[in-house]
Design a protein around this motif. Sequence first.
Motif, PDB file in Angstrom:
ATOM      1  N   MET A   1       0.844  -1.198   0.000  1.00 28.80           N
ATOM      2  CA  MET A   1       0.000   0.000   0.000  1.00 28.80           C
ATOM      3  C   MET A   1       0.882   1.252   0.000  1.00 28.80           C
ATOM      4  O   MET A   1       1.875   1.320   0.738  1.00 28.80           O
ATOM      5  CB  MET A   1      -0.918   0.000   1.236  1.00 28.80           C
ATOM      6  CG  MET A   1      -1.855   1.213   1.290  1.00 28.80           C
ATOM      7  SD  MET A   1      -2.983   1.147   2.702  1.00 28.80           S
ATOM      8  CE  MET A   1      -3.966  -0.266   2.248  1.00 28.80           C
ATOM      9  N   ILE A   2       0.516   2.224  -0.816  1.00 31.69           N
ATOM     10  CA  ILE A   2       1.301   3.456  -0.917  1.00 31.69           C
ATOM     11  C   ILE A   2       1.065   4.323   0.314  1.00 31.69           C
ATOM     12  O   ILE A   2      -0.073   4.559   0.724  1.00 31.69           O
ATOM     13  CB  ILE A   2       0.907   4.234  -2.184  1.00 31.69           C
ATOM     14  CG1 ILE A   2       1.179   3.386  -3.425  1.00 31.69           C
ATOM     15  CG2 ILE A   2       1.659   5.550  -2.271  1.00 31.69           C
ATOM     16  CD1 ILE A   2       0.708   4.030  -4.709  1.00 31.69           C
ATOM     17  N   ASP A   3       2.153   4.785   0.901  1.00 31.53           N
ATOM     18  CA  ASP A   3       2.045   5.685   2.045  1.00 31.53           C
ATOM     19  C   ASP A   3       1.430   7.008   1.591  1.00 31.53           C
ATOM     20  O   ASP A   3       1.803   7.556   0.550  1.00 31.53           O
ATOM     21  CB  ASP A   3       3.429   5.926   2.649  1.00 31.53           C
ATOM     22  CG  ASP A   3       3.359   6.829   3.860  1.00 31.53           C
ATOM     23  OD1 ASP A   3       3.075   6.347   4.957  1.00 31.53           O
ATOM     24  OD2 ASP A   3       3.592   8.056   3.679  1.00 31.53           O
ATOM     25  N   GLU A   4       0.497   7.550   2.369  1.00 33.82           N
ATOM     26  CA  GLU A   4      -0.215   8.767   1.964  1.00 33.82           C
ATOM     27  C   GLU A   4       0.727   9.947   1.794  1.00 33.82           C
ATOM     28  O   GLU A   4       0.588  10.731   0.843  1.00 33.82           O
ATOM     29  CB  GLU A   4      -1.296   9.112   2.997  1.00 33.82           C
ATOM     30  CG  GLU A   4      -2.441   8.113   3.023  1.00 33.82           C
ATOM     31  CD  GLU A   4      -3.484   8.467   4.062  1.00 33.82           C
ATOM     32  OE1 GLU A   4      -3.253   9.441   4.815  1.00 33.82           O
ATOM     33  OE2 GLU A   4      -4.522   7.789   4.109  1.00 33.82           O
ATOM     34  N   LEU A   5       1.700  10.092   2.685  1.00 36.16           N
ATOM     35  CA  LEU A   5       2.622  11.220   2.568  1.00 36.16           C
ATOM     36  C   LEU A   5       3.591  11.027   1.406  1.00 36.16           C
ATOM     37  O   LEU A   5       3.965  11.994   0.732  1.00 36.16           O
ATOM     38  CB  LEU A   5       3.381  11.428   3.883  1.00 36.16           C
ATOM     39  CG  LEU A   5       2.561  12.032   5.025  1.00 36.16           C
ATOM     40  CD1 LEU A   5       3.439  12.203   6.268  1.00 36.16           C
ATOM     41  CD2 LEU A   5       1.982  13.389   4.613  1.00 36.16           C
ATOM     42  N   ASP A   6       3.996   9.775   1.180  1.00 36.22           N
ATOM     43  CA  ASP A   6       4.846   9.520   0.005  1.00 36.22           C
ATOM     44  C   ASP A   6       4.098   9.898  -1.274  1.00 36.22           C
ATOM     45  O   ASP A   6       4.675  10.494  -2.192  1.00 36.22           O
ATOM     46  CB  ASP A   6       5.235   8.039  -0.055  1.00 36.22           C
ATOM     47  CG  ASP A   6       6.274   7.670   0.996  1.00 36.22           C
ATOM     48  OD1 ASP A   6       6.898   8.600   1.556  1.00 36.22           O
ATOM     49  OD2 ASP A   6       6.447   6.463   1.263  1.00 36.22           O
ATOM     50  N   ASP A   7       2.812   9.577  -1.315  1.00 36.66           N
ATOM     51  CA  ASP A   7       1.990   9.907  -2.478  1.00 36.66           C
ATOM     52  C   ASP A   7       1.864  11.423  -2.628  1.00 36.66           C
ATOM     53  O   ASP A   7       1.913  11.960  -3.744  1.00 36.66           O
ATOM     54  CB  ASP A   7       0.605   9.273  -2.319  1.00 36.66           C
ATOM     55  CG  ASP A   7      -0.208   9.329  -3.598  1.00 36.66           C
ATOM     56  OD1 ASP A   7       0.381   9.182  -4.685  1.00 36.66           O
ATOM     57  OD2 ASP A   7      -1.430   9.518  -3.516  1.00 36.66           O
ATOM     58  N   PHE A   8       1.705  12.134  -1.504  1.00 35.49           N
ATOM     59  CA  PHE A   8       1.600  13.587  -1.525  1.00 35.49           C
ATOM     60  C   PHE A   8       2.870  14.231  -2.085  1.00 35.49           C
ATOM     61  O   PHE A   8       2.832  15.072  -2.979  1.00 35.49           O
ATOM     62  CB  PHE A   8       1.336  14.118  -0.103  1.00 35.49           C
ATOM     63  CG  PHE A   8       1.464  15.605   0.032  1.00 35.49           C
ATOM     64  CD1 PHE A   8       0.445  16.445  -0.362  1.00 35.49           C
ATOM     65  CD2 PHE A   8       2.631  16.164   0.553  1.00 35.49           C
ATOM     66  CE1 PHE A   8       0.578  17.819  -0.246  1.00 35.49           C
ATOM     67  CE2 PHE A   8       2.768  17.543   0.672  1.00 35.49           C
ATOM     68  CZ  PHE A   8       1.730  18.376   0.276  1.00 35.49           C
TER      69      PHE A   8
END
Length: 373
Positions: A1-8
């Motif tokens: 699962m992609i980390d939300e902050l990494d995605d940001f």
Amino acid sequence: MIDELDDFFAEVDRGREGKNQGIGMGLPKLESIIDGVCPSTYTLIFAGTGNGKSSLALYAYVYRPLMEHLDDEMYRCTYFSLEMTRKTIYARLLSLYIFDTYGIEISPKEIFSRKKNYKLCDAYYEIIKECRPWLEKVRRVVKIYDKTCNAAYIYNKLILEIKKTGKLSVVGSGEDAEISFIPNNPELVHTVVVDHIGLVKAAADKLKSEIDAVSRTLVQFRNACGISPVVIMQINRGAGDIERRKQGLNNLNLNDIKDSGNPAQDCEVALSIFNPHREHLANYNRYKIDVLEDNFRTVTVQKARDGASSVEIAVNFFGRMGYWHELPKPEEINDYSKYTSPTYILKPQNIEIIDTKEEDKETSERSTFKFIL
């Protein structure tokens, strides 16, 4: 699962690399407000009958992106045309292309020789045949559905079209479906035009519900797959009534939209088109409407979630071709007659004017200049 902050932060990095810029619309003032044709952006265009809603959608959201990205697979369009046939849409796009390429005004009616006492001349016919390779490219990028349809039909066709651009998984159906999507090209802008949404097929007294269902479907796929819906809507007949004019309220607003207010709530960008000449105004925002007449429109940004709203832009609209071009400020116009013909837009060094029959020269000279954004 992609980390939300990494995605940001990945999105921030994409912006620094220039990958979040919208595609050009041929209307720089408007682009400065709404950022052009952007991914994952729902746009609503509304106006009265015959004021240029479809022409604006075709010019700014289809033709201009095509001209910028026809060969690099950065743009795709799915067009649900509930009013015009596929042949008419091709003719409208071709009319724009011929003007830009050859400096000649040929309307769709003239392309098909539907104009009374008119037959397309040999020179123009040869030009149209020369444009076939361009139309072949357009056909690969723009998929047109030109039949009456409902929300379920649009839902199913969108699944079909989105699968062409990446790996799509749909578990369940309708609004409760779980959708995941991995794009083949994360930078692709995929516009989905519904023209116009008030013509969707619906049971008696169920038109609003069907319109709302279409809008929910567009939002669903915008959020999951990054499509950019462009929805066209009519206005109520009373939008320009006398009482409003007495109060100085000439332009439109979001409350004027006909049949349903949900698309206005769902969209990120809402644009309205206003024709002062139709309202019998001699002047509007210091522009001389009594000179420009039906050649003048304004496009107003009624809503922009990430930018300014209530911004009105004056534009030239060349009705025969559906060509849009922004006007200078009124204080910068010394000769209004210049803006009654589209020839001022042409760059002579890049255009070879074709010598044609006298009848076609006369037709070109009588062409009108119109404005809509």
